[in-house]
Write an enzyme that holds these catalytic residues in place. Structure first.
Site, PDB file in Angstrom:
ATOM      1  N   ARG A  55      12.627  58.048-160.414  1.00  0.00           N
ATOM      2  CA  ARG A  55      12.502  56.590-160.580  1.00  0.00           C
ATOM      3  C   ARG A  55      11.487  56.280-161.681  1.00  0.00           C
ATOM      4  O   ARG A  55      11.665  55.348-162.473  1.00  0.00           O
ATOM      5  CB  ARG A  55      12.063  55.952-159.259  1.00  0.00           C
ATOM      6  CG  ARG A  55      13.148  55.993-158.190  1.00  0.00           C
ATOM      7  CD  ARG A  55      12.834  55.080-157.028  1.00  0.00           C
ATOM      8  NE  ARG A  55      11.944  55.672-156.051  1.00  0.00           N
ATOM      9  CZ  ARG A  55      12.316  56.069-154.832  1.00  0.00           C
ATOM     10  NH1 ARG A  55      13.562  55.929-154.436  1.00  0.00           N
ATOM     11  NH2 ARG A  55      11.438  56.569-153.990  1.00  0.00           N
ATOM     12  N   PHE A  79      24.755  52.796-155.602  1.00  0.00           N
ATOM     13  CA  PHE A  79      24.252  53.455-154.389  1.00  0.00           C
ATOM     14  C   PHE A  79      22.735  53.195-154.326  1.00  0.00           C
ATOM     15  O   PHE A  79      21.927  54.102-154.184  1.00  0.00           O
ATOM     16  CB  PHE A  79      24.536  54.962-154.412  1.00  0.00           C
ATOM     17  CG  PHE A  79      25.995  55.303-154.647  1.00  0.00           C
ATOM     18  CD1 PHE A  79      26.891  55.371-153.579  1.00  0.00           C
ATOM     19  CD2 PHE A  79      26.481  55.529-155.927  1.00  0.00           C
ATOM     20  CE1 PHE A  79      28.236  55.680-153.794  1.00  0.00           C
ATOM     21  CE2 PHE A  79      27.811  55.840-156.149  1.00  0.00           C
ATOM     22  CZ  PHE A  79      28.697  55.918-155.085  1.00  0.00           C
ATOM     23  N   CYS A 116      22.926  65.005-154.271  1.00  0.00           N
ATOM     24  CA  CYS A 116      21.967  65.498-153.267  1.00  0.00           C
ATOM     25  C   CYS A 116      22.661  66.395-152.250  1.00  0.00           C
ATOM     26  O   CYS A 116      22.118  66.672-151.187  1.00  0.00           O
ATOM     27  CB  CYS A 116      21.250  64.331-152.583  1.00  0.00           C
ATOM     28  SG  CYS A 116      22.352  63.223-151.704  1.00  0.00           S
ATOM     29  N   ASP A 128      25.419  48.469-153.367  1.00  0.00           N
ATOM     30  CA  ASP A 128      25.429  49.369-152.209  1.00  0.00           C
ATOM     31  C   ASP A 128      26.432  48.814-151.197  1.00  0.00           C
ATOM     32  O   ASP A 128      26.683  47.607-151.161  1.00  0.00           O
ATOM     33  CB  ASP A 128      24.045  49.469-151.557  1.00  0.00           C
ATOM     34  CG  ASP A 128      23.888  50.729-150.698  1.00  0.00           C
ATOM     35  OD1 ASP A 128      23.263  51.705-151.166  1.00  0.00           O
ATOM     36  OD2 ASP A 128      24.403  50.740-149.559  1.00  0.00           O
ATOM     37  N   SER A 129      27.003  49.713-150.375  1.00  0.00           N
ATOM     38  CA  SER A 129      27.979  49.247-149.389  1.00  0.00           C
ATOM     39  C   SER A 129      27.305  48.731-148.121  1.00  0.00           C
ATOM     40  O   SER A 129      27.941  48.095-147.295  1.00  0.00           O
ATOM     41  CB  SER A 129      28.951  50.373-149.030  1.00  0.00           C
ATOM     42  OG  SER A 129      28.226  51.478-148.554  1.00  0.00           O
ATOM     43  N   ALA A 174      30.684  51.340-154.221  1.00  0.00           N
ATOM     44  CA  ALA A 174      30.210  51.636-155.583  1.00  0.00           C
ATOM     45  C   ALA A 174      31.227  52.450-156.371  1.00  0.00           C
ATOM     46  O   ALA A 174      31.296  52.333-157.597  1.00  0.00           O
ATOM     47  CB  ALA A 174      28.879  52.363-155.514  1.00  0.00           C
TER      48      ALA A 174
HETATM   49  N1  SAH Z   1      19.017  55.609-154.892  1.00  0.00           N
HETATM   50  C1  SAH Z   1      18.518  55.305-153.576  1.00  0.00           C
HETATM   51  C2  SAH Z   1      19.027  56.255-152.508  1.00  0.00           C
HETATM   52  C3  SAH Z   1      20.541  56.310-152.375  1.00  0.00           C
HETATM   53  S1  SAH Z   1      21.071  56.899-150.834  1.00  0.00           S
HETATM   54  C4  SAH Z   1      16.997  55.264-153.622  1.00  0.00           C
HETATM   55  O1  SAH Z   1      16.398  55.646-154.644  1.00  0.00           O
HETATM   56  O2  SAH Z   1      16.384  54.847-152.649  1.00  0.00           O
HETATM   57  C5  SAH Z   1      22.784  56.596-150.890  1.00  0.00           C
HETATM   58  C6  SAH Z   1      23.195  55.147-150.667  1.00  0.00           C
HETATM   59  O3  SAH Z   1      24.596  55.060-150.863  1.00  0.00           O
HETATM   60  C7  SAH Z   1      22.941  54.569-149.276  1.00  0.00           C
HETATM   61  O4  SAH Z   1      22.181  53.420-149.400  1.00  0.00           O
HETATM   62  C8  SAH Z   1      24.338  54.200-148.736  1.00  0.00           C
HETATM   63  O5  SAH Z   1      24.347  52.980-148.023  1.00  0.00           O
HETATM   64  C9  SAH Z   1      25.129  54.064-150.005  1.00  0.00           C
HETATM   65  N2  SAH Z   1      26.563  54.290-149.938  1.00  0.00           N
HETATM   66  C10 SAH Z   1      27.231  55.247-149.287  1.00  0.00           C
HETATM   67  N3  SAH Z   1      28.565  55.168-149.582  1.00  0.00           N
HETATM   68  C11 SAH Z   1      28.704  54.145-150.445  1.00  0.00           C
HETATM   69  C12 SAH Z   1      29.811  53.579-151.148  1.00  0.00           C
HETATM   70  N4  SAH Z   1      31.031  54.068-151.017  1.00  0.00           N
HETATM   71  N5  SAH Z   1      29.574  52.533-151.958  1.00  0.00           N
HETATM   72  C13 SAH Z   1      28.340  52.031-152.117  1.00  0.00           C
HETATM   73  N6  SAH Z   1      27.264  52.530-151.492  1.00  0.00           N
HETATM   74  C14 SAH Z   1      27.438  53.575-150.675  1.00  0.00           C
END
Ligand code: SAH
Length: 408
Positions: free
Chosen positions: A227, A243, A352, A265-266, A295
């Site tokens: 970040r 995401f 991840c 985000d979903s 996403a």
């Molecule tokens: N980048 C974030 C962490 C991401 S974790 C940070 O720095 O804090 C992954 C995220 O993807 C979660 O919030 C989850 O809700 C979201 N997610 C999972 N499947 C998804 C989809 N199909 N579309 C959008 N978001 C999704």
């Protein structure tokens, strides 16, 4: 002392390995797979501490046993008692390392991972610190059964700075062990009102963290350094953060001078938290749009014009068999983002999934670039930060992979 060692030697049930199955333990790998086991003496129960012996009858390791493919998670290669002082020793070691690295002290970051499983010689245990609150997450039955001892040791090691310890293991500890785990506080200081969430500071930026309702332990501490890199390159850019969870990358992008940020985000809860976190740092006027959507579809139909894009999907592959499909998923996502990003754009792309190797991920992103037909250069190769260390004898602990790409 001699007596104590003697009792400790005979205190735990014994598990014997098949012939020639001690090789990986001799290399200090902390797992024993069920296929390596011959027989047990003393009837070790699931989650109990047991001693591992070679077929020739030599002590080799002591750890938590569990039903499943990882049959023993090694706590120590010595014949020492696993009691509160032992837990205190391990946690003190973890804390000393965090302090030496500059965590657990400086005012501009008050959240960090104190225990990262095998990386801190505590397989199956995660402890994240959010200011005055510690969140414990057990991934093994043994750690779950030891949680009260771990909590006592944690209090002793951290001291007065700790106000509450929350256990969030209900979704990570093996369901079929029949533990009926329920999340809840293991301890709180007298008179400490439990807010259920708190505000932490990371690199000087503020984040609301809800450890009771949030994903994982509440916040993705593992993206801290990455970040910070977004902040470094965000000046003047229109940013898409997919995401986004609670908006970590979005907040850093604005802090770095982004002209506009869209966060996708979903999860509606995550999106609400993203809005709060933007407001917490920049008030209500920031040029930010938060979008509750899938996403993958958003990126598929993405408008051109973004000149910084962040792709940080959840683990697409939770086990080895899922890897081929996961790679297809990464390829679709990345090829679309590389195709649509503005000339001179910077793409941050992550995986991840522990089951996906660095090479597989890199090859997949390479294929995506080729499909998109753009000139792409790698600026950075990213991984997890220092408070998520990798035990050198347990390379599986390296799970976060990232590439920063410059797309012409
Ligand atoms: N980048 C974030 C962490 C991401 S974790 C940070 O720095 O804090 C992954 C995220 O993807 C979660 O919030 C989850 O809700 C979201 N997610 C999972 N499947 C998804 C989809 N199909 N579309 C959008 N978001 C999704």
């Amino acid at each position: 002392m001699a007596d104590k060692t003697l009792t400790a030697q005979h205190e735990y049930p014994r598990i014997y390995l098949k012939r020639n199955k001690e090789e990986s333990l001799l290399r200090r790998h902390p797992w024993v797979f069920s296929g390596a086991l011959s027989h047990a003496e003393g009837d070790p129960e699931e989650g109990a501490v047991a001693d591992v012996y070679t077929a020739a009858g030599e002590f080799i390791a002591r750890g938590h046993c569990q039903v499943g493919s990882i049959a023993v998670r090694v706590l120590t290669f010595r014949q020492e008692a696993i009691d509160v002082p032992w837990w205190e020793g391990r946690l003190a070691g973890a804390l000393a390392m965090r302090r030496a690295l500059g965590f657990a002290g400086p005012a501009d970051t008050d959240c960090y991972r104190l225990v990262h499983g095998e990386g801190d010689f505590l397989p199956g245990l995660i402890i994240d610190i959010y200011g005055e609150v510690a969140v414990i997450q057990c991934h093994s039955v043994g750690m779950y059964l030891a949680r009260e001892e771990i909590c006592a040791a944690l209090r002793a090691v951290i001291g007065g700075g700790l106000k509450a310890v929350y256990d969030k293991s209900s979704r990570t500890v093996a369901y079929n062990a029949g533990l009926d785990a329920v999340d809840g506080y293991l301890w709180k200081a007298d008179g400490y009102a439990l807010p259920g969430e708190g505000t932490v500071t990371e690199n000087g930026l503020k984040f609301a963290v809800n450890w009771e309702r949030g994903q994982k332990t509440g916040f993705f501490l593992d993206q801290r350094d990455n970040r910070a890199l977004v902040r470094r390159y965000a000046r003047g850019r229109r940013v898409l953060n997919t995401f986004c969870y609670t908006g970590g990358f979005s907040v850093y992008a604005f802090a770095g001078g982004a002209t506009a940020v869209d966060s996708v985000d979903s999860s509606e809860h995550a999106i609400r938290m993203t809005d709060r976190n933007i407001e917490l740092n920049f008030g209500s006027g920031a040029p930010h749009r938060s979008i509750t959507a899938d996403a993958t579809r958003f990126v598929r139909d993405m408008e051109p014009g973004y000149d910084m894009v962040i792709l940080d999907p959840p683990a697409f592959a939770k086990h080895l068999k899922a890897v081929p499909n996961a790679l297809q998923g990464y390829k679709r996502l990345n090829s679309r983002a590389i195709a649509a990003i503005a000339p001179g754009g910077i793409l941050f792309t992550f995986s991840c999934s522990q089951a996906v190797t660095v090479e597989q991920f890199r090859t997949t992103v390479f294929t995506s670039a080729a499909i998109a037909g753009r000139n792409v250069r790698i600026l950075h190769q990213l991984t997890q930060p220092a408070d998520h260390p990798v035990n050198i004898y347990h390379p599986e602990g390296e799970y976060l992979k990232g590439l920063v790409l410059y797309v012409e």
